[in-house]
Structures are given as C-alpha cells and as structure tokens.
Design a protein around this motif. Structure first.
Motif, PDB file in Angstrom:
ATOM      1  N   LYS A   1       0.833  -1.206   0.000  1.00 62.00           N
ATOM      2  CA  LYS A   1       0.000   0.000   0.000  1.00 62.00           C
ATOM      3  C   LYS A   1       0.872   1.262   0.000  1.00 62.00           C
ATOM      4  O   LYS A   1       1.825   1.351  -0.754  1.00 62.00           O
ATOM      5  CB  LYS A   1      -0.987  -0.040   1.167  1.00 62.00           C
ATOM      6  N   SER A   2       0.597   2.228   0.864  1.00 60.58           N
ATOM      7  CA  SER A   2       1.325   3.496   0.802  1.00 60.58           C
ATOM      8  C   SER A   2       2.747   3.422   1.341  1.00 60.58           C
ATOM      9  O   SER A   2       3.485   4.419   1.238  1.00 60.58           O
ATOM     10  CB  SER A   2       0.550   4.591   1.543  1.00 60.58           C
ATOM     11  N   LEU A   3       3.142   2.301   1.896  1.00 61.21           N
ATOM     12  CA  LEU A   3       4.559   2.106   2.175  1.00 61.21           C
ATOM     13  C   LEU A   3       5.361   2.171   0.867  1.00 61.21           C
ATOM     14  O   LEU A   3       6.576   2.387   0.878  1.00 61.21           O
ATOM     15  CB  LEU A   3       4.776   0.771   2.902  1.00 61.21           C
ATOM     16  N   SER A   4       4.663   2.039  -0.257  1.00 60.24           N
ATOM     17  CA  SER A   4       5.276   2.237  -1.574  1.00 60.24           C
ATOM     18  C   SER A   4       5.928   3.612  -1.687  1.00 60.24           C
ATOM     19  O   SER A   4       6.909   3.776  -2.427  1.00 60.24           O
ATOM     20  CB  SER A   4       4.226   2.096  -2.677  1.00 60.24           C
ATOM     21  N   LYS A   5       5.405   4.615  -0.980  1.00 61.38           N
ATOM     22  CA  LYS A   5       5.983   5.956  -1.040  1.00 61.38           C
ATOM     23  C   LYS A   5       7.417   5.955  -0.526  1.00 61.38           C
ATOM     24  O   LYS A   5       8.278   6.686  -1.036  1.00 61.38           O
ATOM     25  CB  LYS A   5       5.117   6.938  -0.249  1.00 61.38           C
TER      26      LYS A   5
ATOM     27  N   THR B   1      -1.522  10.749  -2.477  1.00 56.83           N
ATOM     28  CA  THR B   1      -0.941   9.776  -3.393  1.00 56.83           C
ATOM     29  C   THR B   1      -0.784  10.370  -4.790  1.00 56.83           C
ATOM     30  O   THR B   1       0.109   9.978  -5.545  1.00 56.83           O
ATOM     31  CB  THR B   1      -1.800   8.503  -3.425  1.00 56.83           C
TER      32      THR B   1
ATOM     33  N   ASN C   1       1.547   3.660  -4.227  1.00 62.28           N
ATOM     34  CA  ASN C   1       0.556   2.703  -3.734  1.00 62.28           C
ATOM     35  C   ASN C   1       0.679   1.390  -4.499  1.00 62.28           C
ATOM     36  O   ASN C   1       1.147   1.354  -5.645  1.00 62.28           O
ATOM     37  CB  ASN C   1      -0.866   3.258  -3.904  1.00 62.28           C
TER      38      ASN C   1
ATOM     39  N   ARG D   1       4.812   3.807   6.293  1.00 61.07           N
ATOM     40  CA  ARG D   1       3.582   3.096   6.643  1.00 61.07           C
ATOM     41  C   ARG D   1       2.645   3.027   5.452  1.00 61.07           C
ATOM     42  O   ARG D   1       2.719   3.836   4.521  1.00 61.07           O
ATOM     43  CB  ARG D   1       2.868   3.785   7.815  1.00 61.07           C
ATOM     44  N   GLY D   2       1.753   2.034   5.487  1.00 65.94           N
ATOM     45  CA  GLY D   2       0.769   1.861   4.440  1.00 65.94           C
ATOM     46  C   GLY D   2      -0.557   1.394   5.007  1.00 65.94           C
ATOM     47  O   GLY D   2      -0.624   0.821   6.105  1.00 65.94           O
ATOM     48  N   TYR D   3      -1.602   1.602   4.238  1.00 65.93           N
ATOM     49  CA  TYR D   3      -2.980   1.253   4.614  1.00 65.93           C
ATOM     50  C   TYR D   3      -3.069  -0.170   5.154  1.00 65.93           C
ATOM     51  O   TYR D   3      -2.479  -1.107   4.609  1.00 65.93           O
ATOM     52  CB  TYR D   3      -3.853   1.388   3.360  1.00 65.93           C
TER      53      TYR D   3
ATOM     54  N   GLN E   1       0.836  -1.853   7.127  1.00 64.45           N
ATOM     55  CA  GLN E   1       2.129  -2.181   6.521  1.00 64.45           C
ATOM     56  C   GLN E   1       3.142  -1.177   7.080  1.00 64.45           C
ATOM     57  O   GLN E   1       2.896   0.038   7.029  1.00 64.45           O
ATOM     58  CB  GLN E   1       2.083  -2.088   4.996  1.00 64.45           C
TER      59      GLN E   1
ATOM     60  N   PRO F   1      -4.256  -6.102   3.898  1.00 68.13           N
ATOM     61  CA  PRO F   1      -4.451  -4.780   3.307  1.00 68.13           C
ATOM     62  C   PRO F   1      -5.871  -4.502   2.823  1.00 68.13           C
ATOM     63  O   PRO F   1      -6.130  -3.425   2.287  1.00 68.13           O
ATOM     64  CB  PRO F   1      -3.498  -4.800   2.108  1.00 68.13           C
TER      65      PRO F   1
END
Length: 336
Positions: free
Chosen positions: A73-77, A169, A218, A286-288, A291, A309
């Motif tokens: 998820k937003s840990l992709s950032k 995002t 994301n 962190r991610g949704y 994560q 997720p």
C-alpha cells in the motif's frame, strides 16, 4: 494458519554490513513477548526483526509469508523515495531542487496554475506540492479519472509549493511520472535496476494508470524480507557492499522533517515519518491496513510488519498499536 515464531539461521539470510556500533541484541524473552503481543492482532501477517545486519527473528500468522510479495500500500511511497534517490545518484535527476516541469518536458496539460512551475522534486518527496489532496475523500474520483496525472496537476492550490505537508498519493504519482519521463524507462524498470539489483531483491510489476505510468505511492508488491533490505540500505547510509546506491547525505535529508502529519504529529521527510519510540529516534514508512517499515539506527535494528491490506482499514489507532509493538520491543531490550 498460524505458525510458530522461529529464529532464522544467520548463515542463511545475510544482509548489509552495519555502519553503526551494534547496541544490545533483543533478547529471546523480548522476542517471545513480541510474538505474544502480535498474536493478539489478528490482522497482522508477519513481523521480522533484523539486528546488526542479520534477520534474527520472524513471526508469521496467515497471509503471504515472509518471502512472498505482499501489497505494501502506501509504504510504496518510502520505496519510491529510495528509487528517486538512486535516480539522482545515477544522474537521471539533477537534484531535489530540480523543478518537476523540467522533468515533464512538453507533457504538461495546458491551462495549469503558474505555481505548478514552482514544484520541485523535493516538494513531491516531502508531500509539499501545495495541490489539493487526491487521498482521503478525493481518492475514488481521482483513480476513476481518465488521466491521473492531469487530474492531480489541475487541482486547486490549497497552499504554496513547499508549504505544509498535504499527504496525497497524487503527489507521489507525479513523482513516478517525472521518473518515467526523465529516464525513458518505466518506474518499474528503474526500481528493478537501481534498487532491486543492488539489493538482490525481487520487485514485481504493480498497477499502472490509464497512460501506463506505474502507480506512484501505492500497491507495490514486495516481500517483508525485501523490505528489510530497503530498511538496511537506509540504516547503512545508502551503501551496499561498498557501493553507493543513494547519494551521500540522502539518508540524513530523508530523515529530516519538512512537514508534520496532521494525524500523528510525527515529522515527515522524504517518504519517511520521524518519531521517537522508547525515547529512541525512529524512522518509519507506513501503508494502509498495517504495513510498516521501521529503522532504529541507535539500536542497529530494522523491523518490518505486514498485515491484511483489504478494506475496511483499522485506522490510525492500529498504526499506533504497531508502533507500540516496536516500542515495547525496544523497552524490553533496555530492561534486560
């Protein structure tokens, strides 16, 4: 199906050489307590602890395993920020001061607010573009649009570029587009070449927008063990086996807050939140849905947590519970 926690033989999984004098290793009792506390959070799939460059502990209770790709998820950032740093080291991007429009070239839509020209790579990394957010209540309409990039760029300015942190995002997706346009490669190809290859990790393809730009910020798919390697790269100041992957000073810049999260009060740098856990400086992405990637340099530790997720999200309170897991691991290590 829940599996017991197990210690990984140190000869099997060797990570990056440490750049810090090692603090005390978490004790068996501290790790056992971590497992007990984690088992009460049914949404959590995996917890991995690395110490001084080695994975010392893994806990798995359902979902993809520690070596299997998972939607971060937003840990992709955080990962996208690492790719950006590697692109600067490669010379694809000049510096974080480079204007975004210089990387887009003639691909910008017409009729944009002139302030778009003031947005830099730094602003995209630090979520300070100033444009109205595409996350939260605006997210569904944004991803349903026919052109995500034009939609994000055409939103009204709610602050000046370089102003307050506006977690969006869409801002990260503009960074993915800038990487693609500047390099002539897809963001996925760049991620594999500049990050995956030197770290010896797999980065599978992830979703793309209607114009075939890989989703910036994301839905990337990395295994928990691969995330450990990303964290270790930062813990070792952007170096891997004597080779510089991230520019000199990149880690310090990434961990220097430019803005503050309105939800947690934590600082935010280049894809990383900045906080203290157990009175110890801690840096995390962190991610949704739960994560998380934590790097705690003073303790020579990197910790990864992956969770279910799928909606609905357990919300910010769940992230605080994950922070507490790490905080109590650090505190238990202090008490030994």
């Amino acid at each position: 199906m829940r599996a017991s926690a197990w210690l990984v033989p140190l000869a099997v999984i060797s990570l990056l050489p440490t750049a810090y004098a090692a603090a005390d290793e978490p004790s068996a009792n501290a790790l056992q307590t971590l497992d007990q506390q984690t088992s009460q959070l049914n949404r959590v799939h995996n917890v991995i602890v690395a110490y001084d460059g080695e994975i010392i502990h893994e806990f798995h209770q359902g979902g993809p395993g520690t070596a299997q790709p998972a939607n971060i998820k937003s840990l992709s950032k955080t990962v996208l920020a690492a790719v950006t740093g590697a692109a600067i080291e490669e010379g694809i991007i000049e510096s974080v001061e480079q204007p975004m429009v210089a990387l887009f070239g003639d691909r910008l839509p017409s009729g944009l607010d002139p302030r778009v020209s003031d947005i830099t790579v730094e602003h995209l990394l630090a979520q300070q573009a100033g444009l109205e957010r595409t996350s939260g209540g605006n997210y569904s309409a944004w991803v349903a649009s026919s052109n995500w990039i034009n939609d994000a760029l055409s939103r009204p300015f709610v602050d000046e570029p370089g102003g307050r942190m506006l977690y969006s995002t869409g801002t990260s997706h503009l960074l993915s587009a800038a990487l693609t346009y500047a390099s002539g490669e897809t963001t996925h190809a760049l991620a594999k070449r500049l990050l995956g290859d030197p770290l010896n990790i797999s980065i599978p393809p992830w979703p793309r927008d209607p114009q075939d730009i890989y989703f910036g910020g994301n839905d990337m798919q990395l295994s928990p063990r691969a995330l450990i390697e990303v964290g270790e790269l930062y813990r070792n100041d952007g170096m891997i086996e004597g080779k510089r992957v991230l520019p000199e000073g990149w880690v310090d810049d990434s961990w220097t807050p430019r803005g503050t999260s309105q939800w947690t009060g934590d600082g935010y740098g280049f894809g990383w939140f900045v906080t203290q856990l157990a009175e110890t400086p801690t840096y995390y992405g962190r991610g949704y849905g739960g994560q998380a990637l934590y790097v705690i340099p003073e303790r020579a530790m990197t910790v990864v947590i992956t969770s279910d997720p799928t909606p609905p999200s357990p919300g910010g309170q769940f992230q605080q519970q994950l922070n507490q897991l790490v905080e109590e691991l650090l505190a238990a290590s202090d008490d030994e």
